[in-house]
Motif scaffolding. Structure first.
Motif, PDB file in Angstrom:
ATOM      1  N   CYS A   1      39.061  21.293  15.189  1.00 44.78           N
ATOM      2  CA  CYS A   1      40.412  20.981  14.734  1.00 44.78           C
ATOM      3  C   CYS A   1      40.531  21.105  13.219  1.00 44.78           C
ATOM      4  O   CYS A   1      41.601  21.449  12.697  1.00 44.78           O
TER       5      CYS A   1
ATOM      6  N   GLY B   1      38.248  25.539  22.974  1.00 41.52           N
ATOM      7  CA  GLY B   1      39.461  24.775  22.763  1.00 41.52           C
ATOM      8  C   GLY B   1      39.225  23.311  23.029  1.00 41.52           C
ATOM      9  O   GLY B   1      38.202  22.929  23.615  1.00 41.52           O
TER      10      GLY B   1
ATOM     11  N   SER C   1      42.324  25.899  19.336  1.00 35.43           N
ATOM     12  CA  SER C   1      42.188  26.936  20.356  1.00 35.43           C
ATOM     13  C   SER C   1      41.499  28.157  19.768  1.00 35.43           C
ATOM     14  O   SER C   1      41.871  28.619  18.685  1.00 35.43           O
ATOM     15  N   ARG C   2      40.508  28.642  20.479  1.00 34.46           N
ATOM     16  CA  ARG C   2      39.834  29.890  20.095  1.00 34.46           C
ATOM     17  C   ARG C   2      40.040  30.982  21.134  1.00 34.46           C
ATOM     18  O   ARG C   2      39.472  32.061  21.017  1.00 34.46           O
ATOM     19  N   ARG C   3      40.819  30.673  22.171  1.00 25.50           N
ATOM     20  CA  ARG C   3      41.216  31.641  23.186  1.00 25.50           C
ATOM     21  C   ARG C   3      42.689  31.427  23.479  1.00 25.50           C
ATOM     22  O   ARG C   3      43.210  30.319  23.323  1.00 25.50           O
ATOM     23  N   SER C   4      43.345  32.454  23.938  1.00 26.12           N
ATOM     24  CA  SER C   4      44.768  32.361  24.243  1.00 26.12           C
ATOM     25  C   SER C   4      45.038  31.224  25.230  1.00 26.12           C
ATOM     26  O   SER C   4      44.367  31.126  26.272  1.00 26.12           O
ATOM     27  N   ASN C   5      45.967  30.349  24.867  1.00 32.25           N
ATOM     28  CA  ASN C   5      46.429  29.247  25.717  1.00 32.25           C
ATOM     29  C   ASN C   5      45.426  28.112  25.892  1.00 32.25           C
ATOM     30  O   ASN C   5      45.700  27.167  26.639  1.00 32.25           O
ATOM     31  N   ALA C   6      44.275  28.165  25.224  1.00 32.85           N
ATOM     32  CA  ALA C   6      43.261  27.138  25.467  1.00 32.85           C
ATOM     33  C   ALA C   6      43.747  25.742  25.079  1.00 32.85           C
ATOM     34  O   ALA C   6      43.462  24.765  25.779  1.00 32.85           O
ATOM     35  N   SER C   7      44.500  25.619  23.980  1.00 29.74           N
ATOM     36  CA  SER C   7      44.976  24.294  23.587  1.00 29.74           C
ATOM     37  C   SER C   7      46.053  23.792  24.546  1.00 29.74           C
ATOM     38  O   SER C   7      46.124  22.593  24.848  1.00 29.74           O
ATOM     39  N   LYS C   8      46.898  24.698  25.057  1.00 28.14           N
ATOM     40  CA  LYS C   8      47.896  24.299  26.044  1.00 28.14           C
ATOM     41  C   LYS C   8      47.219  23.817  27.324  1.00 28.14           C
ATOM     42  O   LYS C   8      47.649  22.841  27.947  1.00 28.14           O
TER      43      LYS C   8
END
Length: 211
Positions: A75, A113, A131-138
């Motif tokens: 973060c 993430g 997030s280090r990949r698409s959508n990982a934080s979502k």
């Protein structure tokens, strides 16, 4: 400012304030009490069809409290961050006491993430996510909210409302309204660690059943 301790941090959260630094290299920490507070109602989290499809297909695994310090570091790994060394250390101590938690998104052995925050009674105070990949934080937020629901929480405090959080169902409420919700949540018995671990696919199924 009085020297911060884990006990002082928890007291701050219990009265509706939280600490921040201006940036990672600033040793000064200050308390924040926003006039407008960001929250995500636990029954109002929005998962788009595209995110549901991504969760069903993602080759990710979920971890809970397996890499707290690494999530905090993830973060803080951005150009602008309010997480300085003292804050990272203090939340590590809160984690050791069982009041700070992380939820991780793993791709094999790689942490891609996650989100971390503080629990107190039936309130969960989300601190930050990455997030280090698409959508990982979502995806991390979707799993987190399902865990909070099953753990008996009633308040998910996101501190501020961003466009990202608003797209997921986040709203702003007044300071007075926030304090009323906090007052109701604190006496509740809730547990971040009690619910069993779920896969992303399990979370999508539960979201589909309740939406």
């Amino acid at each position: 400012m009085t020297e911060l301790t884990p006990e002082l941090l928890l007291h701050g959260y219990s009265i509706g304030i939280f600490p921040m630094a201006e940036h990672r290299d600033d040793p000064e920490i200050f308390w924040v009490d926003p006039r407008r507070r960001g929250v995500i109602p636990l029954d109002g989290f929005h998962v788009s069809r595209s995110l549901r499809r991504a969760m069903l297909r993602a080759p990710f695994n979920i971890g809970v409290n397996t890499a707290f310090d690494a999530v905090v570091a993830g973060c803080a790994d951005r150009q602008d961050t309010w997480i300085n060394d003292e804050i990272a250390t203090l939340y590590g101590r809160l984690h050791a006491l069982g009041h700070a938690h992380s939820l991780e998104i793993w791709e094999g052995p790689a942490l891609v993430g996650g989100v971390y925050g503080v629990s107190l009674g039936g309130a969960f105070f989300g601190e930050s996510m990455f997030s280090r990949r698409s959508n990982a934080s979502k995806m991390a937020l979707a799993v987190l909210i399902e865990r909070l629901r099953r753990g008996g929480f009633t308040l998910f405090d996101t501190q501020f409302l961003t466009e990202h959080l608003a797209s997921l169902g986040g709203i702003e409420i007044s300071r007075a309204s926030y304090h009323r919700q906090l007052e109701q949540a604190l006496p509740r018995r809730a547990s971040f660690t009690a619910p069993e671990a779920l896969s992303l696919q399990d979370v999508v199924q539960r979201i589909t059943q309740t939406s």
